[in-house]
Design a protein around this motif. Structure first.
Motif, PDB file in Angstrom:
ATOM      1  N   TRP A  49      26.615  47.507  36.452  1.00  0.00           N
ATOM      2  CA  TRP A  49      28.037  47.345  36.787  1.00  0.00           C
ATOM      3  C   TRP A  49      28.448  45.913  36.489  1.00  0.00           C
ATOM      4  CZ3 TRP A  49      31.568  50.999  38.449  1.00  0.00           C
ATOM      5  CH2 TRP A  49      32.825  50.511  38.803  1.00  0.00           C
TER       6      TRP A  49
ATOM      7  N   ARG B 271      30.983  42.607  36.202  1.00  0.00           N
ATOM      8  CA  ARG B 271      32.149  41.953  36.818  1.00  0.00           C
ATOM      9  C   ARG B 271      32.342  40.600  36.139  1.00  0.00           C
ATOM     10  NH1 ARG B 271      29.419  44.244  41.050  1.00  0.00           N
ATOM     11  NH2 ARG B 271      30.598  45.702  42.378  1.00  0.00           N
TER      12      ARG B 271
ATOM     13  N   ASN C  74      40.789  51.350  34.428  1.00  0.00           N
ATOM     14  CA  ASN C  74      39.689  50.922  35.289  1.00  0.00           C
ATOM     15  C   ASN C  74      39.740  49.397  35.462  1.00  0.00           C
ATOM     16  OD1 ASN C  74      38.576  53.536  35.576  1.00  0.00           O
ATOM     17  ND2 ASN C  74      37.539  53.349  33.605  1.00  0.00           N
TER      18      ASN C  74
ATOM     19  N   GLU D 151      39.737  48.037  38.820  1.00  0.00           N
ATOM     20  CA  GLU D 151      39.294  47.705  40.171  1.00  0.00           C
ATOM     21  C   GLU D 151      37.824  47.265  40.180  1.00  0.00           C
ATOM     22  OE1 GLU D 151      42.305  51.050  40.147  1.00  0.00           O
ATOM     23  OE2 GLU D 151      40.299  50.767  39.274  1.00  0.00           O
ATOM     24  N   ASP D 152      37.527  46.315  41.054  1.00  0.00           N
ATOM     25  CA  ASP D 152      36.145  45.886  41.312  1.00  0.00           C
ATOM     26  C   ASP D 152      35.415  45.396  40.065  1.00  0.00           C
ATOM     27  OD1 ASP D 152      33.945  45.351  42.940  1.00  0.00           O
ATOM     28  OD2 ASP D 152      33.103  47.368  42.711  1.00  0.00           O
ATOM     29  N   ILE D 153      36.167  44.751  39.166  1.00  0.00           N
ATOM     30  CA  ILE D 153      35.503  44.146  37.994  1.00  0.00           C
ATOM     31  C   ILE D 153      35.760  42.637  37.941  1.00  0.00           C
ATOM     32  CG2 ILE D 153      35.429  46.259  36.611  1.00  0.00           C
ATOM     33  CD1 ILE D 153      37.888  45.225  35.072  1.00  0.00           C
ATOM     34  N   GLY D 154      36.249  42.076  39.049  1.00  0.00           N
ATOM     35  CA  GLY D 154      36.352  40.621  39.166  1.00  0.00           C
ATOM     36  C   GLY D 154      37.625  39.991  38.664  1.00  0.00           C
TER      37      GLY D 154
ATOM     38  N   GLU E 266      40.588  39.586  39.950  1.00  0.00           N
ATOM     39  CA  GLU E 266      41.248  38.721  40.935  1.00  0.00           C
ATOM     40  C   GLU E 266      40.509  37.394  41.082  1.00  0.00           C
ATOM     41  OE1 GLU E 266      40.008  41.710  41.530  1.00  0.00           O
ATOM     42  OE2 GLU E 266      41.709  43.055  41.876  1.00  0.00           O
ATOM     43  N   ASP E 267      39.190  37.442  41.053  1.00  0.00           N
ATOM     44  CA  ASP E 267      38.390  36.217  41.199  1.00  0.00           C
ATOM     45  C   ASP E 267      38.643  35.235  40.058  1.00  0.00           C
ATOM     46  OD1 ASP E 267      37.273  37.377  43.456  1.00  0.00           O
ATOM     47  OD2 ASP E 267      35.522  38.147  42.376  1.00  0.00           O
TER      48      ASP E 267
END
Length: 423
Positions: free
Chosen positions: A71, A73, A233, A235-238, A240-241
């Motif tokens: 996975w 990110r 897709n 979401e949850d791939i970084g 925002e970070d």
């Protein structure tokens, strides 16, 4: 390749072969007792996809591309973390990072996918048993393709479409033609209709639908296929970070696919362009060429062909007639039916037509819309013509081979300019 274009086309081909067999007498051939081996159909589809996937693995090795399984990110500082199945995380650095995480089936609040009774397109490719009754919600490419497959192999199919016509992104005449053909083949079609709920508590499904007048009814079926589009897709791939800009569920990029953060790029279904494999491929090439210091031409999103592989096939590019009028053009419109095509008659594929839309002032080909056998193979000619700014009269004088389905392109152009002699 794994869960989209390739395996669905394999299923469509199996369904089409069964349809050929059922109509063999129309070609002077006697066949008895043909039946569908649904499990074998699904296996062939997965084998075709698997073979293509192995081809990509070969190309990776040939071109010395490392594949990292896990996975991914994105992280600040031009880094990517990869979390393996056992939970181990490894961080990699790169000067350029391209995000290409694709899309998945969109879900409606009243149509939550459980992949048991309410299924998405992935599950529709690998069902264990052929359903006796199937409700397809949505009539875009995914919806009408699966509707064709299951109808052709004997499932009772109902299409429910919220808009006032099926394949609503196509030219109105194409929508009308496909609806007529599908109804003739036994598909029930409900347009201007909304699914308000699905009761899965019993053995099958009870689908509650409401028409534009507010009238409700219930459809009973074995499975419901949710085919109401795709979502990115993201979401949850970084994202925002890192601070990568996302608007309306799409990563925002410039014409060469740079995000707002240096060193990070995005292509394909996660960006605002059409969610099509050939678009993603073109975007990826342009992005990498720009990174490598070349000077690629930006992609012309008004000249992207769209193809739907139901039977009969649909293909289109550019403006619909309504869009061209709305844009203020004075039009010349030509249409040539395959019922007048010798090749179509010989092939037993007389359904459909080619429709071309020209700017009356300059002869520019504004749009093309086709429905019929093999029209997904014919649209590339139109894309090239539009790229080269070929005029209607030049197209008329371009000799096409006879007998072919592609002659209909030349004939439709001739019809637009009152020069057609085969109608």
């Amino acid at each position: 390749m794994n869960w989209g274009c390739i395996p669905t086309k394999a299923l469509i081909k199996s369904a089409q072969v069964f349809e050929y067999i059922n109509h063999a007498k129309d070609y002077g051939i006697k066949v008895q007792d043909a039946e569908v081996d649904f499990t074998a159909m699904v296996k062939r589809s997965r084998d075709v996809a698997g073979g293509m996937s192995k081809g990509i693995q070969f190309l990776f090795k040939k071109n010395k591309i490392d594949q990292l399984i896990g996975w991914g990110r994105v992280k600040p500082g031009k880094k990517v973390s990869v979390t393996a199945e056992d939970g181990a995380e490894t961080v990699y650095s790169a000067d350029h990072i391209i995000i290409a995480t694709g899309g998945r089936a969109r879900e409606l609040p009243a149509l939550k996918i459980d992949n048991e009774k309410i299924i998405g397109y992935r599950k529709a490719m690998v069902l264990e048993d052929k359903p006796k009754k199937l409700v397809v919600v949505g009539s875009g490419a995914i919806g009408v393709e699966f509707a064709y497959v299951y109808n052709a192999i004997g499932t009772e199919v109902t299409i429910v479409e919220f808009m006032d016509r099926i394949v609503p992104n196509e030219d109105v005449e194409v929508s009308k033609a496909l609806e007529k053909i599908y109804k003739k083949n036994g598909v029930k079609i409900m347009t201007s209709t909304e699914v308000t709920g699905v009761d899965t508590s019993g053995e099958g499904c009870k689908v509650t639908v409401k028409d534009k007048k507010g009238n409700e009814s219930v459809i009973e079926c074995d499975k419901v296929l949710s085919a109401v589009g795709v979502v990115s897709n993201v979401e949850d791939i970084g994202l925002e970070d890192v601070g990568i800009l996302v608007e309306k569920g799409k990563i925002q990029v410039d014409e060469y696919y740079k995000t707002n953060m240096p060193g990070y790029y995005a292509i394909g279904d996660v960006t605002p362009g059409p969610a099509l494999a050939h678009v993603a491929s073109a975007e990826g090439i342009i992005c990498v060429e720009k990174i490598a210091g070349h000077h690629p031409e930006a992609l012309d999103y008004n000249n992207i062909p769209g193809c739907t592989y139901c039977i009969p096939e649909i293909s289109s590019v550019g403006y619909t007639e309504a869009q061209a009028k709305e844009a203020g053009y004075e039009l010349k419109v030509g249409k040539f039916p395959f019922s007048a095509s010798g090749k179509a008659s010989a092939a037993g594929a007389k359904d459909g037509f080619v429709k071309l839309i020209f700017d009356a002032k300059y002869g520019e080909l504004l749009g093309a819309h086709m429905i019929g056998a093999n029209v997904t193979e014919m649209i590339a000619e139109i894309v090239a013509i539009r790229k080269l700014e070929t005029t209607g009269m030049e197209l008329i004088k371009t000799v096409h081979p006879h007998p072919t389905m592609s002659e209909a392109v030349m004939e439709a152009a001739a019809a637009a300019y009152d020069e057609v002699i085969h109608l």
